[in-house]
Design an enzyme around this catalytic site. Sequence first.
Site, PDB file in Angstrom:
ATOM      1  N   HIS A 156      -5.662   4.370   1.763  1.00  0.00           N
ATOM      2  CA  HIS A 156      -5.949   4.646   0.349  1.00  0.00           C
ATOM      3  C   HIS A 156      -7.395   5.077   0.090  1.00  0.00           C
ATOM      4  O   HIS A 156      -7.639   5.973  -0.702  1.00  0.00           O
ATOM      5  CB  HIS A 156      -5.624   3.384  -0.463  1.00  0.00           C
ATOM      6  CG  HIS A 156      -5.443   3.644  -1.919  1.00  0.00           C
ATOM      7  ND1 HIS A 156      -4.449   4.465  -2.409  1.00  0.00           N
ATOM      8  CD2 HIS A 156      -6.132   3.206  -3.001  1.00  0.00           C
ATOM      9  CE1 HIS A 156      -4.530   4.510  -3.733  1.00  0.00           C
ATOM     10  NE2 HIS A 156      -5.544   3.749  -4.115  1.00  0.00           N
ATOM     11  N   SER A 212      -6.546   7.908  -6.867  1.00  0.00           N
ATOM     12  CA  SER A 212      -5.852   6.692  -7.250  1.00  0.00           C
ATOM     13  C   SER A 212      -5.639   6.607  -8.771  1.00  0.00           C
ATOM     14  O   SER A 212      -4.965   7.457  -9.337  1.00  0.00           O
ATOM     15  CB  SER A 212      -6.620   5.484  -6.711  1.00  0.00           C
ATOM     16  OG  SER A 212      -5.844   4.341  -6.839  1.00  0.00           O
TER      17      SER A 212
END
Length: 404
Positions: free
Chosen positions: A377, A173
């Site tokens: 995610h 990320s």
Amino acid sequence: MLKVSVVILALINFTVLALDPYDPYIDIPFKRVKTSAQRIESFGYPAETHEVETEDGYLLNMFRIPYSPNLDNAKSPRPAVLIQHGLFSCSDCFLLNGPDNALAYNYADAGYDVWLGNARGNIYSRNHTKMSTKHPYYWAFSWHEIGAYDLPAMIDYILATTGEKAVHYVGHSQGCTTFFVMGATRPEYNDKIKTAHMLAPPIFMGNTTFDVFISLATVMGSPGLGAELMQNQVFLPMNPVIQRLLDMACSNDPHFFSFCKIVGRWWSEDVGNLNVTLLPQVAETHPAGISTNQGIHFMQSYVSNEFRQYDWGPKKNRARYGTDVPPSYDITKITSKMYLYSGLADESANVKDIARLPELLPNLQELYEIENETWGHLDFIFATQVREIINDKVIAISKLHDNL
Ligand SMILES: *[C@@H]1O[C@H](CO)[C@@H](O)[C@H](O)[C@H]1NC(C)=O
Ligand SMILES: *[C@@H]1O[C@H](CO)[C@@H](O)[C@H](O)[C@H]1NC(C)=O
Ligand SMILES: *[C@@H]1O[C@H](CO)[C@@H](O)[C@H](O)[C@H]1NC(C)=O
Ligand SMILES: *[C@@H]1O[C@H](CO)[C@@H](O)[C@H](O)[C@H]1NC(C)=O
């Protein structure tokens, strides 16, 4: 309604700050919460802690697993890898899955010298040569500074310590966003990278569907009152009250589990394949601390649909950048050998946005879409199948590069 909630959020944050009784340094509230080094040692692996100073005076702590007790390779040459965490996180996230399944141990057991980075402002990187964390300028940074100063300082430190010429890099990320910033603004660092693995990279963000983030972006994603109220401060620092709440909510007590999921939603949306036995440990180590500007900068990426520097508003932009609109990062300068990993259910780093990257990256090796419609995610670090689907692949590519 939204404006009101931002004002409330700002008030809560100010209150938490006013109450924060901790030292700027590793201010882990409970003695029973381990540092990354203690976690590593508790599994019988060697651990080291290293302090790294950035050009602008921030003092970062890196953790190192120098070799593997399973290989007994302390004296053999070992290539180095730097692993960098995402927003709200810290070096612990690559350890929590334990020695069989967490990326850091998997790399060590494959013969690597493993370095875990910590961005400025998180629990491990809260010291500065001149400023205290109460100084008004201490928190005036976003992921731009993490990419432009922290990553280069950590990479140079690893190379100087190990005598290696280049490192492998794995980011999750924001650990990818900062890598893109480094490659674009300090292109000389591209040669210090052997392979770069971008797990769930939020670069362009126009197609993000993460609802909490989108609602906040409507008030804070452009310069104005919302951003002014929130910017340049620590966001929800590790604090005994917050930590106690999270600990309780995310303990294995099923009564509280739905509350834990609501809190988790503030961090990321999708918990589809999450290893739920991890939750108590995730709760004791997160949120690890960020500047609000990091969140606001991501919201600006959503609103502008561009990958560019922090937007301070036209007047301050002119003083800082010489233009009304902040300059875009030139990602065509990123010449590192790059691998992109995207998840079909990732609401933060959406596949459509990641699809814009290949034509701009001169040395892209592969865009790897995880073949599972539920892959979200946080699954890139916390899924039950993270070893087979992510870690084994990343490490196999590194070994191929090193002829191991
Ligand atoms: C923080 O940094 C200052 C300045 O380098 C140093 O004097 C101090 O000992 C550091 N504090 C900790 C806890 O490392
Ligand atoms: C969404 O993704 C498409 C395809 O990559 C891209 O053309 C578009 O600019 C992105 N952003 C928005 C807001 O649609
Ligand atoms: C995707 O992941 C889920 C959750 O682990 C699993 O049940 C499912 O079988 C996976 N699907 C495929 C096609 O691998
Ligand atoms: C899930 O998390 C637990 C607790 O850290 C760990 O022991 C276990 O190995 C993990 N399982 C997988 C499949 O990652």
